[in-house]
Motif scaffolding. Structure first.
Motif, PDB file in Angstrom:
ATOM      1  N   GLN A  50      47.386  48.179  47.162  1.00 17.53           N
ATOM      2  CA  GLN A  50      45.990  48.436  47.538  1.00 17.53           C
ATOM      3  C   GLN A  50      45.332  48.938  46.456  1.00 17.53           C
ATOM      4  O   GLN A  50      45.873  49.513  45.745  1.00 17.53           O
ATOM      5  CB  GLN A  50      46.076  49.292  48.786  1.00 17.53           C
ATOM      6  CG  GLN A  50      46.688  50.650  48.510  1.00 17.53           C
ATOM      7  CD  GLN A  50      46.771  51.484  49.951  1.00 17.53           C
ATOM      8  OE1 GLN A  50      46.353  50.680  50.993  1.00 17.53           O
ATOM      9  NE2 GLN A  50      47.136  52.534  49.786  1.00 17.53           N
TER      10      GLN A  50
ATOM     11  N   SER B 273      40.356  51.912  51.344  1.00 15.75           N
ATOM     12  CA  SER B 273      41.128  50.992  50.193  1.00 15.75           C
ATOM     13  C   SER B 273      41.134  49.538  50.644  1.00 15.75           C
ATOM     14  O   SER B 273      40.958  49.157  51.882  1.00 15.75           O
ATOM     15  CB  SER B 273      42.681  51.692  50.318  1.00 15.75           C
ATOM     16  OG  SER B 273      43.298  51.228  51.282  1.00 15.75           O
ATOM     17  N   GLU B 274      41.358  48.634  49.647  1.00 17.70           N
ATOM     18  CA  GLU B 274      41.329  47.277  50.171  1.00 17.70           C
ATOM     19  C   GLU B 274      42.638  46.612  49.557  1.00 17.70           C
ATOM     20  O   GLU B 274      43.241  47.454  48.641  1.00 17.70           O
ATOM     21  CB  GLU B 274      40.154  46.522  49.323  1.00 17.70           C
ATOM     22  CG  GLU B 274      39.013  46.796  49.704  1.00 17.70           C
ATOM     23  CD  GLU B 274      37.720  46.188  49.063  1.00 17.70           C
ATOM     24  OE1 GLU B 274      38.007  45.594  48.150  1.00 17.70           O
ATOM     25  OE2 GLU B 274      36.628  46.311  49.666  1.00 17.70           O
ATOM     26  N   ARG B 275      43.063  45.672  50.347  1.00 22.39           N
ATOM     27  CA  ARG B 275      44.450  45.081  50.024  1.00 22.39           C
ATOM     28  C   ARG B 275      44.357  44.129  48.588  1.00 22.39           C
ATOM     29  O   ARG B 275      43.299  43.555  48.238  1.00 22.39           O
ATOM     30  CB  ARG B 275      44.662  43.811  51.190  1.00 22.39           C
ATOM     31  CG  ARG B 275      46.167  43.567  51.055  1.00 22.39           C
ATOM     32  CD  ARG B 275      46.357  42.736  52.349  1.00 22.39           C
ATOM     33  NE  ARG B 275      47.704  42.298  52.595  1.00 22.39           N
ATOM     34  CZ  ARG B 275      48.434  43.163  53.353  1.00 22.39           C
ATOM     35  NH1 ARG B 275      48.199  44.495  53.843  1.00 22.39           N
ATOM     36  NH2 ARG B 275      49.755  42.995  53.518  1.00 22.39           N
ATOM     37  N   ASP B 276      45.511  44.352  48.025  1.00 28.47           N
ATOM     38  CA  ASP B 276      45.784  43.692  46.717  1.00 28.47           C
ATOM     39  C   ASP B 276      47.113  42.905  46.704  1.00 28.47           C
ATOM     40  O   ASP B 276      47.978  43.260  47.630  1.00 28.47           O
ATOM     41  CB  ASP B 276      45.808  44.434  45.254  1.00 28.47           C
ATOM     42  CG  ASP B 276      44.785  45.339  45.271  1.00 28.47           C
ATOM     43  OD1 ASP B 276      43.548  44.832  45.521  1.00 28.47           O
ATOM     44  OD2 ASP B 276      44.781  46.590  44.944  1.00 28.47           O
TER      45      ASP B 276
ATOM     46  N   THR C  56      35.689  43.237  44.944  1.00 26.69           N
ATOM     47  CA  THR C  56      35.703  44.282  45.939  1.00 26.69           C
ATOM     48  C   THR C  56      34.603  44.933  45.944  1.00 26.69           C
ATOM     49  O   THR C  56      33.597  44.505  45.420  1.00 26.69           O
ATOM     50  CB  THR C  56      36.771  45.564  45.025  1.00 26.69           C
ATOM     51  OG1 THR C  56      36.146  46.136  44.017  1.00 26.69           O
ATOM     52  CG2 THR C  56      38.095  45.306  44.840  1.00 26.69           C
TER      53      THR C  56
ATOM     54  N   HIS D 117      42.561  40.739  44.366  1.00 25.78           N
ATOM     55  CA  HIS D 117      41.882  41.478  45.624  1.00 25.78           C
ATOM     56  C   HIS D 117      41.306  40.591  46.753  1.00 25.78           C
ATOM     57  O   HIS D 117      40.934  39.475  46.490  1.00 25.78           O
ATOM     58  CB  HIS D 117      40.711  42.232  45.009  1.00 25.78           C
ATOM     59  CG  HIS D 117      40.898  43.024  43.995  1.00 25.78           C
ATOM     60  ND1 HIS D 117      41.504  44.221  44.101  1.00 25.78           N
ATOM     61  CD2 HIS D 117      40.577  43.256  42.821  1.00 25.78           C
ATOM     62  CE1 HIS D 117      41.602  45.027  43.127  1.00 25.78           C
ATOM     63  NE2 HIS D 117      40.993  44.211  42.052  1.00 25.78           N
TER      64      HIS D 117
END
Length: 121
Positions: free
Chosen positions: A40, A56-59, A94, A114
């Motif tokens: 993330q 947060s964003e998933r990676d 993102t 991302h």
């Protein structure tokens, strides 16, 4: 292949083995089974009084050597089952403006991709 390249390849394989998750990677009508390391990226953080809010964003980290295309593409789809629930993610930049993908290291051993979760079926 020099010693550094051998070590890089070995470390990439060890990371996939220790922390890798099975995923599907789809572009158009082509789907591939791959192994990825889930991560993330912190995209924003704020403090209001005693509370701190982090978003947060998933990676996904995917080995470049086993990747089925020259590069990832915006709109490609990653599928993963998490806790018995099938989830679908779309490759996107993102909210903070980072590109949708890039190499994660200077040796270009792994892609850092991302994603955002797709809504609905």
């Amino acid at each position: 292949m020099n010693l550094f390249a051998k070590a890089r390849d070995w470390l990439t394989a060890q990371l996939e083995e220790a922390a890798g998750e099975p995923i599907t990677y789809t572009r158009g009508n082509q789907t591939f089974a791959l192994t990825a390391v889930v991560g993330q990226t912190l995209v924003s953080e704020s403090e209001e009084g005693p509370a701190r809010v982090a978003v947060s964003e998933r990676d996904y980290l995917i080995a470049a050597a086993g990747f089925p295309f020259a590069t990832p593409a915006i709109g490609d789809v990653i599928g993963q089952t998490v806790g018995g629930v099938p989830l679908v993610f779309s490759i996107q930049s993102t909210d903070s403006g980072d590109p949708a993908w890039r190499y994660s290291d200077q040796t270009r051993a792994m892609w850092l991709i991302h994603v955002k979760r797709k809504k609905g079926p």
